[in-house]
Design an enzyme around this catalytic site. Structure first.
Site, PDB file in Angstrom:
ATOM      1  N   CYS A 344       0.645   4.747  -5.206  1.00 33.48           N
ATOM      2  CA  CYS A 344       1.383   4.239  -6.365  1.00 33.48           C
ATOM      3  C   CYS A 344       1.587   5.256  -7.497  1.00 33.48           C
ATOM      4  O   CYS A 344       2.714   5.364  -8.007  1.00 33.48           O
ATOM      5  CB  CYS A 344       0.764   2.940  -6.877  1.00 33.48           C
ATOM      6  SG  CYS A 344      -0.982   2.726  -6.588  1.00 33.48           S
ATOM      7  N   ARG A 373      -9.783   7.102   2.064  1.00 31.50           N
ATOM      8  CA  ARG A 373     -10.734   6.406   1.190  1.00 31.50           C
ATOM      9  C   ARG A 373     -12.125   6.501   1.802  1.00 31.50           C
ATOM     10  O   ARG A 373     -12.294   6.332   3.013  1.00 31.50           O
ATOM     11  CB  ARG A 373     -10.356   4.936   1.025  1.00 31.50           C
ATOM     12  CG  ARG A 373      -9.018   4.714   0.354  1.00 31.50           C
ATOM     13  CD  ARG A 373      -8.666   3.244   0.261  1.00 31.50           C
ATOM     14  NE  ARG A 373      -7.307   3.060  -0.252  1.00 31.50           N
ATOM     15  CZ  ARG A 373      -6.691   1.889  -0.337  1.00 31.50           C
ATOM     16  NH1 ARG A 373      -7.323   0.787   0.055  1.00 31.50           N
ATOM     17  NH2 ARG A 373      -5.462   1.811  -0.806  1.00 31.50           N
ATOM     18  N   GLN A 391      -0.395   3.629   5.305  1.00 31.18           N
ATOM     19  CA  GLN A 391       0.107   2.334   4.850  1.00 31.18           C
ATOM     20  C   GLN A 391       1.627   2.274   4.944  1.00 31.18           C
ATOM     21  O   GLN A 391       2.303   3.278   4.747  1.00 31.18           O
ATOM     22  CB  GLN A 391      -0.266   2.105   3.384  1.00 31.18           C
ATOM     23  CG  GLN A 391      -1.720   1.835   3.116  1.00 31.18           C
ATOM     24  CD  GLN A 391      -1.944   1.596   1.635  1.00 31.18           C
ATOM     25  OE1 GLN A 391      -1.582   2.420   0.810  1.00 31.18           O
ATOM     26  NE2 GLN A 391      -2.532   0.467   1.293  1.00 31.18           N
ATOM     27  N   ASP A 393       3.599   1.401   2.716  1.00 27.37           N
ATOM     28  CA  ASP A 393       3.479   1.120   1.291  1.00 27.37           C
ATOM     29  C   ASP A 393       4.856   1.032   0.640  1.00 27.37           C
ATOM     30  O   ASP A 393       5.808   1.670   1.084  1.00 27.37           O
ATOM     31  CB  ASP A 393       2.674   2.245   0.632  1.00 27.37           C
ATOM     32  CG  ASP A 393       1.928   1.776  -0.596  1.00 27.37           C
ATOM     33  OD1 ASP A 393       2.099   0.609  -0.975  1.00 27.37           O
ATOM     34  OD2 ASP A 393       1.173   2.573  -1.175  1.00 27.37           O
ATOM     35  N   HIS A 395       6.872   0.178  -3.425  1.00 32.42           N
ATOM     36  CA  HIS A 395       6.802  -0.197  -4.838  1.00 32.42           C
ATOM     37  C   HIS A 395       8.201  -0.539  -5.327  1.00 32.42           C
ATOM     38  O   HIS A 395       9.153   0.216  -5.092  1.00 32.42           O
ATOM     39  CB  HIS A 395       6.199   0.942  -5.665  1.00 32.42           C
ATOM     40  CG  HIS A 395       4.768   1.198  -5.306  1.00 32.42           C
ATOM     41  ND1 HIS A 395       4.403   2.120  -4.342  1.00 32.42           N
ATOM     42  CD2 HIS A 395       3.622   0.606  -5.724  1.00 32.42           C
ATOM     43  CE1 HIS A 395       3.087   2.102  -4.207  1.00 32.42           C
ATOM     44  NE2 HIS A 395       2.589   1.191  -5.029  1.00 32.42           N
ATOM     45  N   LYS A 475      -2.737 -10.187  -7.452  1.00 32.26           N
ATOM     46  CA  LYS A 475      -2.054  -9.941  -6.178  1.00 32.26           C
ATOM     47  C   LYS A 475      -2.045 -11.175  -5.291  1.00 32.26           C
ATOM     48  O   LYS A 475      -2.888 -12.066  -5.415  1.00 32.26           O
ATOM     49  CB  LYS A 475      -2.696  -8.775  -5.432  1.00 32.26           C
ATOM     50  CG  LYS A 475      -4.123  -9.008  -4.943  1.00 32.26           C
ATOM     51  CD  LYS A 475      -4.644  -7.779  -4.207  1.00 32.26           C
ATOM     52  CE  LYS A 475      -6.106  -7.961  -3.788  1.00 32.26           C
ATOM     53  NZ  LYS A 475      -6.626  -6.792  -3.061  1.00 32.26           N
ATOM     54  N   HIS A 521       3.715  -3.769  -6.408  1.00 36.89           N
ATOM     55  CA  HIS A 521       3.127  -3.055  -5.276  1.00 36.89           C
ATOM     56  C   HIS A 521       3.184  -4.003  -4.077  1.00 36.89           C
ATOM     57  O   HIS A 521       2.757  -5.151  -4.180  1.00 36.89           O
ATOM     58  CB  HIS A 521       1.661  -2.710  -5.533  1.00 36.89           C
ATOM     59  CG  HIS A 521       1.407  -1.966  -6.805  1.00 36.89           C
ATOM     60  ND1 HIS A 521       0.875  -0.688  -6.829  1.00 36.89           N
ATOM     61  CD2 HIS A 521       1.590  -2.307  -8.118  1.00 36.89           C
ATOM     62  CE1 HIS A 521       0.735  -0.287  -8.077  1.00 36.89           C
ATOM     63  NE2 HIS A 521       1.155  -1.258  -8.883  1.00 36.89           N
TER      64      HIS A 521
END
Length: 648
Positions: A344, A373, A391, A393, A395, A475, A521
């Site tokens: 992000c 991570r 991911q 991912d 946004h 979320k 997100h």
């Protein structure tokens, strides 16, 4: 005696003397309820029938039909009954702790001789004897010094240490199950006979350090599972058998998909078969994201700590980040960077390049972002829980007025993808502000209200998941239920007013002034690694044909069929099917068995007759029967089956 008022679930109230027990309340209602009662719920707290009630309260009497309290009590009592059984068989064994866990309990013991799998049968037998005795369960409150001396006299140093570590000087609760006693907060059942003797099973033995400290004694832990009846136990054991068959680590080896090794903990070595699944899924997601109006980007793996400090991740998330120190041009101070744990902040950097207008919003940005991570080694689990992952991912930078529309669009987007991948339905959880967070309460109020309203506008009433939001915003969590009833949290959708503020993201509004965008997100699959593991276990390795890494094996019965086999393979490949030939000088049954273990969806057997008639004998995974089809028909059929669902 002072009077108190107890209010029942139906809203009626009754007056009793202060200090009355829930057992006496149950008896006052009816003798049959007193016999069935196992515990009470007093002011929303689980309450032992023997504990006194001293003030006005709400109360509900629980029986075995009340599943949640019943399961807690059964499992808790079984932990004590197992410890009693172990000490009756091996009196020199010292007991420590025995908590309730998901599906059962465990208890840790200090014993010189190791327990064996055969010992579990002896312990189970002794436990059933204790249950059949129907010994009374009773409780007392002791002063701390009395309890410490009691355990010292009986050579139970672990109990002494536990008591000494409990803060304060409050009295301690003791429970007896017959003549066997343990320190415990309770509650418990009223006699050992209330435990269903056919509803539990001892499962395994493991080592465990005392209080989780590797410098302390290694204890022996015995795990058990328990339910309120034999049907519940039977269903659970069946689920475990199914889970073992579906274990993605086992199937990953059999299908030659991936492996993991000590030199790269929590990282996946993808083999050609596994990478085929990975890239097919990624290509499918890329096409879907393009249709959904996303632009794809790619951002750096290693980013200076300054950006993580500005975004708030350095303060809130540093324990999960891999730090990279670089001696830039032999400077005296090393530059401190981090492998990105999420994408992000980098996406905001792309948004911030050049001026953005309100006409540019919503801007939907997507990345197949490789993240790292730190996860403790004990938490790693195949490809389901890893340290390095990618991911899907995304946004969405939008105006506040666009939150509802974009949330509804994402839920529809996610629903279609899950359906294509074999999941017809899912649950939605709403996670609100965590204790450790950024942003003011006013900002959080606005973000939570906006996300909840948008979710309801999309026709979904989410389940509340208190305190589990991200540190920057609330979320939604999208939870899939697999073929054997297990839940998997995959997709997420978060509303964030904080990060655009921290990283100074702006757009030019209709009024010509600068405004902050809202940042949504979202991830659909979550991590590719974890989602592929879920797919493997959901389908027990029998992946949908379009995703199967090895779709067809053309196996010869006689060597005279070799040339025809190569012709069949070529025709299938031309139709977009992943096909290969097995021309080995092995019996056809051997070939079928081997490729079935590897979860190849279709095996085409070719003998002299098939060569002469230009046909194939098809065997499909999981079916005993075969079918004879012309080459033209099978190529057309499998070519269509190999087409991803979004391209049909």
């Amino acid at each position: 005696m002072a009077q108190i008022s107890l209010t029942f679930p139906d809203g009626n109230s009754r007056s009793y003397e202060a200090g009355i027990t829930a057992a006496d309340v149950a008896a006052d209602i009816s003798s049959s309820l007193r016999k069935k009662a196992i515990s009470a719920t007093v002011n929303d707290q689980h309450w032992d029938l023997q504990w006194p009630i001293e003030a006005d309260s709400t109360i509900a009497i629980n029986t075995m039909k009340d599943e949640e309290p019943a399961l807690e009590l059964v499992r808790h009592d079984l932990a004590h009954i197992m410890a009693r059984a172990v000490q009756e068989i091996w009196p020199d064994t010292q007991v420590t702790i025995g908590p309730v866990i998901k599906d059962g309990w465990y208890y840790d013991f200090d014993r010189k001789e190791p327990f064996t799998p055969e010992d579990l049968g002896a312990i189970e037998k002794k436990m059933k004897e204790i249950i059949n005795k129907r010994d009374e369960v009773r409780t007392e409150i002791w002063e701390r010094d009395v309890a410490i001396q009691y355990y010292k006299d009986r050579g139970e140093p672990y109990k002494v240490e536990l008591i000494e570590s409990i803060p304060g000087n409050e009295p301690l609760r003791m429970y007896w199950h017959g003549d066997w006693q343990d320190l415990c907060r309770g509650p418990h059942l009223q006699n050992t006979g209330q435990v269903p003797a056919d509803g539990f099973k001892l499962m395994s033995i493991a080592g465990a350090y005392w209080r989780g400290d590797s410098d302390r004694a290694m204890l022996q832990r015995i795990y058990g599972c328990a339910f309120t009846n034999k049907e519940g136990l039977k269903a659970h054991l069946h689920m475990l058998e199914e889970a073992a068959k579906r274990d993605h680590r086992k199937l990953g080896r059999e299908m030659d998909l991936f492996h993991m090794q000590e030199e790269a903990p929590g990282q996946v070595f993808w083999h050609p078969n596994g990478w085929t699944v990975y890239t097919e899924l990624q290509d499918y997601m890329r096409r879907q994201q393009r249709k959904g109006g996303y632009v794809e980007v790619n951002t750096p793996q290693v980013v200076d700590r300054k950006l993580w400090e500005a975004s708030g991740h350095w303060e809130k998330y540093q324990d999960h980040m891999f730090i990279v120190e670089v001696d830039e041009e032999h400077a005296r101070e090393k530059a401190v960077n981090a492998l990105k744990p999420m994408n992000c902040p980098c996406h905001v950097q792309i948004f911030n390049q050049g001026l953005k207008s309100y006409r540019d919003l919503p801007l939907r940005m997507a990345e197949f972002g490789s993240c790292n991570r730190y996860e403790p080694s004990g938490a790693l689990h195949g490809i389901m829980r890893v340290r390095g992952f990618t991911q899907d991912d995304g946004h969405i930078f939008c105006r506040e007025s666009q939150i509802e529309e974009e949330t509804a669009a994402f839920i529809a987007f996610l629903s279609g993808i899950y359906k294509d991948l074999g999941f017809e339905s899912f649950k939605v959880k709403f996670s609100d502000r965590p204790e450790k967070r950024s942003g003011s309460d006013e900002v959080w109020d606005k973000a939570e209200a906006a996300l909840l309203a948008a979710t309801r506008a999309a026709g979904i009433e989410p389940e509340l998941n208190p305190g589990e939001g991200a540190f920057y915003g609330p979320k939604l969590e999208f939870v899939l239920t697999d073929a054997i009833g297990r839940d998997w949290q995959c997709g997420t959708h978060q509303v964030d007013f904080v990060l655009p503020e921290r990283l100074d993201a702006t757009y030019i509004g209709e009024d010509g002034g600068k405004h902050r965008p809202v940042m949504l997100h979202r991830a659909t699959l979550g991590s590719f690694e974890r989602f592929i593991g879920i797919l493997i276990e959901e389908h027990a390795g029998k992946l949908p044909f379009w995703l199967a890494p090895r779709q067809v094996v053309v196996a010869t019965i006689v060597s005279d069929a070799d040339d025809y086999a190569l012709e069949v393979v070529a025709a299938l490949k031309a139709a977009g099917v992943r096909a290969e030939a097995d021309l080995r000088n092995e019996k056809i049954n051997f070939k079928v068995r081997e490729h079935s273990v590897g979860k190849v969806p279709v095996i085409l057997a070719l003998g002299a007759r098939e060569v002469e008639e230009r046909t194939v004998t098809a065997r499909r995974l999981g079916e005993n029967k075969t079918s004879v089809t012309s080459l033209t028909e099978i190529v057309a059929e499998l070519g269509k089956a190999a087409t991803p669902p979004d391209l049909l």
